[in-house]
Design an enzyme around this catalytic site. Structure first.
Site, short mmCIF file in Angstrom:
data_model
loop_
_atom_site.label_atom_id
_atom_site.label_comp_id
_atom_site.label_asym_id
_atom_site.label_seq_id
_atom_site.Cartn_x
_atom_site.Cartn_y
_atom_site.Cartn_z
N HIS A 1 47.01 72.97 71.58
CA HIS A 1 48.22 73.57 70.86
C HIS A 1 48.39 74.91 71.53
O HIS A 1 47.31 75.52 71.43
CB HIS A 1 48.22 73.62 69.37
CG HIS A 1 49.12 74.15 68.55
ND1 HIS A 1 49.32 74.18 67.29
CD2 HIS A 1 50.36 74.82 69.07
CE1 HIS A 1 50.66 74.64 66.76
NE2 HIS A 1 51.21 75.10 68.06
N CYS B 1 42.87 73.36 62.92
CA CYS B 1 43.72 73.70 61.68
C CYS B 1 43.36 75.46 61.35
O CYS B 1 42.17 75.66 61.31
CB CYS B 1 43.09 73.02 60.54
SG CYS B 1 43.66 73.28 58.97
N PRO C 1 49.02 64.85 64.17
CA PRO C 1 48.64 64.48 62.68
C PRO C 1 49.16 65.62 61.90
O PRO C 1 49.16 66.89 62.50
CB PRO C 1 47.05 64.56 63.11
CG PRO C 1 46.87 65.26 64.23
CD PRO C 1 48.04 65.11 65.04
#
Length: 613
Positions: A424, A355, A270
């Site tokens: 990540h 994020c 995304p």
């Protein structure tokens, strides 16, 4: 009012705008203090110096990363034609309409057409932008009347799904939507908090009465007992009590949820701004397996914001499609999931815990959930409770460098029957600098049992893809920046090759993106402008690609920086330019001349590519 007072009033209003905007740099989140910061620093200096510094700050407002309109300014026609009149329909507002009904005057002031083929007319048999279309001649007859291809339009073709209906949006805007599942879950969650407090109080009382007394230690065992006792006191029936008991504790794995097989599939990350629907369609044509929307915020979704619901749109070619959701409030996330469950067609919803930007982190969302594992667990349970499709998670190694804590997240997620987690290999503070830690990803894979685990970070060639797959044992790999720089990476992975793609092939890809953009954002002036801007956004990554045919040693790695070079033809050289003005020139070869005042400033710094959630 005096001239001096006018000037002071004007400056005060500008300062207010500076305070209101609170500009952030997407990569380092340095807040530009604007006028107020200047005043504080210059309080003991002459007024002329303060004014000069204030004017300097004002002039900088439209420059720099992620500031100003960056090409986003809405293009207004000289004459604002009524949408109904533009489609040769009767306007329901009549003389009270705030738009012009003078079609002849509009046509006289309208800019020249950009081409003789309209993508929307070809697809739908009728262009919904009518006379406002910048490709008008494609659906205009010799009498200057709009043309409809009845054979195509009668089939009512649909290529884009999801979004929000006007009536549904109205109910959200007026806070009139009736939620069913989210309030039930929040009631259950409150029961758990009350039960924990009651258990601790009972333990204290028992210890005070008899220090040798045996206290409650197993909350999972105590909770149903507390719910039953409270339910009987409140006069609830056995069915209601059983429903409350079933709602607490571990998620019911027997719930009839959709099953998605993620194993071994390539997954497009995304991507904020650049992960739009037209770009995802390009990646689908190159063979990506799983796609996901840009990050949508729970708060704006439940408030019915059109711009947020637009992020949920899905093209029919996206056969495995998810929506990434971010939020720091459990109740808002639960309500957003209930809305998504009612209205959109998606295969899964992904909770963003990766994020790193302050704007999200300070709301308790994104990476903030990594250190709030209690809230994270409650949020995931709420999502599972309110949805019939799987819930997945994407997270980072931790908040601080060299202090990974993601292994604690994995065990919590497995307890909640989460089918897929994506790690990540960087911390929040690391952002996108330095290499991803695939060693830790390998360790994390050994800690998982039932949950599939995907790795993410720095993959830009099929060799890196298969090496990480073999060395870590992950179930798949998510690709973000590598796909932005060379979206044909998915073809390379499937065919295990280095594709020396020509400049002509890359340009054809960009033209296809523009066609997808005109279909998605519109073929009127505003739609053309949006397509141009998003192509420039993408080109801010595409220019980083170094053609295989020019490299002595390959493959290219994500952080490689090529010196200025000449390509094998003029187009390849232009595509390698780091100058935004050259990117605009590329768009003009497809979309015609840019407006005279069109200026584009890339959102993301080229040395960090802060895009993945």
């Amino acid at each position: 009012m005096s001239t001096t007072e006018d000037r002071r009033t004007g400056q005060a209003s500008i300062k207010a705008e500076f305070r209101k905007e609170r500009w952030f740099d997407d990569d380092n989140e340095n807040y530009d203090g604007g006028a107020d910061a200047d005043d504080a620093a210059e309080s003991d200096k002459p007024q002329e110096t303060k004014k000069r510094r204030f004017d300097k700050a004002k002039s900088k407002a439209g420059r720099g990363m992620n500031r100003g309109d960056r090409g986003k300014r809405r293009l207004e026609d000289k004459i604002k034609l009524c949408p109904a009149v533009s489609r040769e329909e009767k306007c329901k507002f009549g003389e009270t309409c705030r738009f012009s009904h003078d079609l002849q005057a509009y046509m006289a002031s309208k800019p020249a057409d950009l081409g003789d083929r309209c993508v929307n007319f070809d697809l739908f048999g009728k262009c919904s932008y009518g006379y406002k279309c910048r490709y008008l001649k494609a659906h205009l007859d010799e009498n200057s009347k709009l043309v409809t291809n009845e054979e195509v339009s009668n089939t009512k073709p649909t290529f884009t799904l999801n979004g929000i209906e006007p009536d549904f949006q109205f109910n959200l805007l007026k806070k009139q939507h009736e939620y069913k599942l989210a309030p039930k879950f929040m009631k259950i969650a409150k029961l758990e908090v009350d039960a924990m407090q009651n258990m601790m109080e009972e333990n204290r009382k028992m210890k005070s009465d008899d220090p040798s007394a045996t206290t409650y230690t197993d909350f999972d065992e105590y909770l149903p007992r507390y719910i039953r006792a409270k339910g009987m006191r409140d006069g609830l029936g056995e069915e209601e009590i059983q429903e409350q008991i079933k709602g607490v504790g571990p998620i019911d794995t027997e719930k009839n949820k959709k099953i998605v097989d993620f194993t071994g599939k390539t997954y497009l990350a995304p991507l904020t701004t650049v992960g739009n629907l037209p770009f995802r369609r390009i990646c689908k044509e190159f063979g990506v397996g799983v796609t996901c929307s840009e990050m949508a915020l729970a708060g704006p979704l439940i408030r019915g914001h059109q711009s947020e619901w637009a992020l949920t749109k899905r093209h029919v070619s996206e056969d495995i499609f998810g929506i990434q959701l971010a939020g720091g409030n459990v109740g808002q996330v639960a309500e957003a999931c209930e809305l998504l469950n009612e209205t959109v067609q998606a295969d899964f919803v992904d909770l963003n815990m990766g994020c790193p930007i302050d704007l999200i982190y300070n709301q308790g969302a994104g990476t903030a959930l990594i250190d709030s594992r209690g809230k994270m667990s409650k949020m995931l349970r709420a999502m599972n409770y309110c949805m019939d499709i799987p819930v997945t998670v994407k997270f980072r190694t931790g908040i601080k460098d060299k202090e990974p804590v993601a292994d604690k997240l994995v065990h919590r997620c497995e307890e909640l029957s989460i089918p897929l987690g994506t790690i990540h290999g960087r911390s929040r503070l690391q952002r996108y600098t330095r290499e991803a830690d695939w060693g830790y990803i390998k360790y994390l894979k050994t800690e998982t049992k039932s949950m599939k685990l995907f790795g993410n970070g720095d993959v830009m060639s099929y060799e890196e893809y298969y090496r990480h797959m073999d060395e870590t044992g992950v179930d798949g790999i998510m690709i973000g920046r590598g796909a932005l720089i060379k979206p044909w990476i998915f073809d390379e992975i499937e065919n295990k090759r280095h594709w020396d793609i020509s400049s002509t092939e890359r340009f054809d890809m960009m033209k296809k993106f523009c066609n997808f953009g005109l279909e998605h954002w519109g073929s009127d002036s505003q739609g053309v402008n949006a397509t141009r801007r998003f192509l420039c956004e993408w080109q801010s990554f595409l220019y980083r690609y170094i053609p295989i045919g020019l490299m002595e040693v390959y493959p290219q790695h994500i952080n490689d920086r090529a010196p200025p070079y000449y390509g094998r033809d003029e187009l390849e050289t232009l595509m390698a330019s780091p100058r935004a003005s050259d990117w605009v020139k590329l768009t003009e070869r497809i979309l015609g001349p840019a407006p005279e005042d069109f200026q584009f400033i890339p959102k993301h710094k080229s040395n960090s590519f802060n895009v993945e959630g």
